[in-house]
Design an enzyme around this catalytic site. Structure first.
Site, PDB file in Angstrom:
ATOM      1  N   THR A   4       0.755  -1.260  -0.003  1.00 60.19           N
ATOM      2  CA  THR A   4      -0.045   0.023   0.053  1.00 60.19           C
ATOM      3  C   THR A   4       0.807   1.153   0.185  1.00 60.19           C
ATOM      4  O   THR A   4       1.837   1.278   0.596  1.00 60.19           O
ATOM      5  CB  THR A   4      -1.125  -0.037   1.190  1.00 60.19           C
ATOM      6  OG1 THR A   4      -1.656  -1.148   1.098  1.00 60.19           O
ATOM      7  CG2 THR A   4      -1.801   1.397   1.367  1.00 60.19           C
ATOM      8  N   SER A   5       0.616   2.209  -0.994  1.00 62.99           N
ATOM      9  CA  SER A   5       1.238   3.401  -0.843  1.00 62.99           C
ATOM     10  C   SER A   5       2.884   3.251  -1.022  1.00 62.99           C
ATOM     11  O   SER A   5       3.124   2.827  -2.069  1.00 62.99           O
ATOM     12  CB  SER A   5       0.833   4.471   0.310  1.00 62.99           C
ATOM     13  OG  SER A   5       1.458   5.673   0.203  1.00 62.99           O
ATOM     14  N   SER A   6       3.723   3.865  -0.175  1.00 67.31           N
ATOM     15  CA  SER A   6       5.091   3.355  -0.297  1.00 67.31           C
ATOM     16  C   SER A   6       5.199   1.848  -0.749  1.00 67.31           C
ATOM     17  O   SER A   6       5.914   1.393  -1.352  1.00 67.31           O
ATOM     18  CB  SER A   6       5.832   3.932   1.029  1.00 67.31           C
ATOM     19  OG  SER A   6       6.977   3.386   0.864  1.00 67.31           O
ATOM     20  N   HIS A  30      -6.537   8.488  -1.107  1.00 69.32           N
ATOM     21  CA  HIS A  30      -5.351   7.677  -0.755  1.00 69.32           C
ATOM     22  C   HIS A  30      -5.524   7.006   0.727  1.00 69.32           C
ATOM     23  O   HIS A  30      -5.628   7.771   1.794  1.00 69.32           O
ATOM     24  CB  HIS A  30      -4.274   8.747  -0.805  1.00 69.32           C
ATOM     25  CG  HIS A  30      -2.869   7.855  -0.752  1.00 69.32           C
ATOM     26  ND1 HIS A  30      -2.321   7.524  -2.006  1.00 69.32           N
ATOM     27  CD2 HIS A  30      -1.975   7.682   0.394  1.00 69.32           C
ATOM     28  CE1 HIS A  30      -1.083   6.992  -1.619  1.00 69.32           C
ATOM     29  NE2 HIS A  30      -0.829   6.974  -0.237  1.00 69.32           N
TER      30      HIS A  30
END
Length: 299
Positions: A100-102, A236
């Protein structure tokens, strides 16, 4: 790294590498996702990398991490995979990565820098491989969706990560919210463009399904190797859809991977659960005398 190893192990034994977002940790991702819970049912091992960096983000920008065997966080995670294969008896043809994300950006990095290790990915709100490349840990142009290239240009960045590599590459599942203001939605189409080119399929969808897998989501497929999920009104980050991931990975039989052969679950004797790391012989994948455990070990 942190490892979750259930009491009952599948044969062949799959591995999921689950990578956390910035400001989180391996422990938080373990607690906030259902991969470990589902592992108790389906018998796979989960490895949770833990970022040592300020802000708990992963290195997705340096030339080291964007190069096969170049060092950086990607080589550290690759070492976790090979450790799990040699120590726990994980099947090398049943290894998957998600984040997720990074962690999503790092999933793209792993697919590009170490394609030989993985059969499939699931990417929640990330950016294309090498989009963040540079000397800074943060790339505003990429994050804001201002970097746009052709499929061939994006693909070349992947090829540059592992020159001369001609082996198989993982199939890709990509999720993104339309109102993401951290890693803007424009990144979604660039990821699709990159990986369809790398995997040799058209960037024009083969199929499009509205409200799938839920209201407001649009599923697009590109051959059998890339799936995109555009989540209308979602910011996000896109929530993790673990059961869809497992089907895509082939663990629950709802998707296809490059591996073949049935997966069976073998019971082991029940003992008191422990949070300490216990080594398991690489040849012992159908019967084990260890209980489900969550713990940290080197790698």
């Amino acid at each position: 790294m942190y490892v979750y190893k259930p009491t009952k192990l599948a044969n062949p034994l799959p591995l999921i590498v689950a990578i956390h977002e910035c400001t989180a940790s391996a422990t938080i991702y373990f607690e906030s996702t259902q991969y470990a819970t589902l592992a108790d049912t389906y018998g796979y091992i989960v490895v949770y990398p833990n970022s040592p960096r300020s802000g708990s983000c992963f290195d997705v920008a340096s030339s080291q991490t964007l190069t096969h065997n170049g060092g950086g966080d990607s080589q550290g995670i690759a070492s976790m995979v090979t450790y799990a294969i040699s120590t726990y008896g994980v099947s090398a043809s049943h290894v998957y990565v998600t984040g997720t994300s990074s962690g999503a950006m790092m999933t793209n990095v792993m697919a590009g820098s170490y394609p030989e290790l993985f059969q499939a990915t699931s990417i929640y709100s990330g950016v294309a491989f090498a989009c963040f490349a540079g000397s800074s840990a943060w790339n505003s142009a990429c994050a804001d969706g201002d970097i746009s290239m052709t499929g061939a240009q994006w693909a070349q960045l992947v090829y540059n990560a592992y020159p001369g590599y001609t082996g198989s590459r993982p199939k890709m599942m990509i999720w993104h919210g339309t109102v993401d203001t951290t890693l803007y939605y424009e990144n979604y189409s660039q990821e699709i463009l990159q990986w369809t080119t790398v995997l040799g399929v058209s960037s024009t969808p083969t199929t499009t399904l509205q409200n799938d897998p839920q209201s407001g989501y649009t599923e697009t497929t590109y051959g059998s190797v890339v799936i995109g999920y555009s989540a209308a009104g979602v910011g996000h980050t896109v929530p993790v859809h673990e059961t869809i991931d497992l089907a895509w990975f082939g663990i629950t039989g709802g998707g296809s991977t490059t591996s073949t052969g049935p997966t069976t679950i073998s019971a082991s004797p029940t003992t008191t659960p422990t949070t300490t790391m216990t080594s398991t012989s690489a040849s012992t994948v159908t019967d084990t005398d260890t209980a489900a455990h969550w713990g940290q070990c080197g790698g």
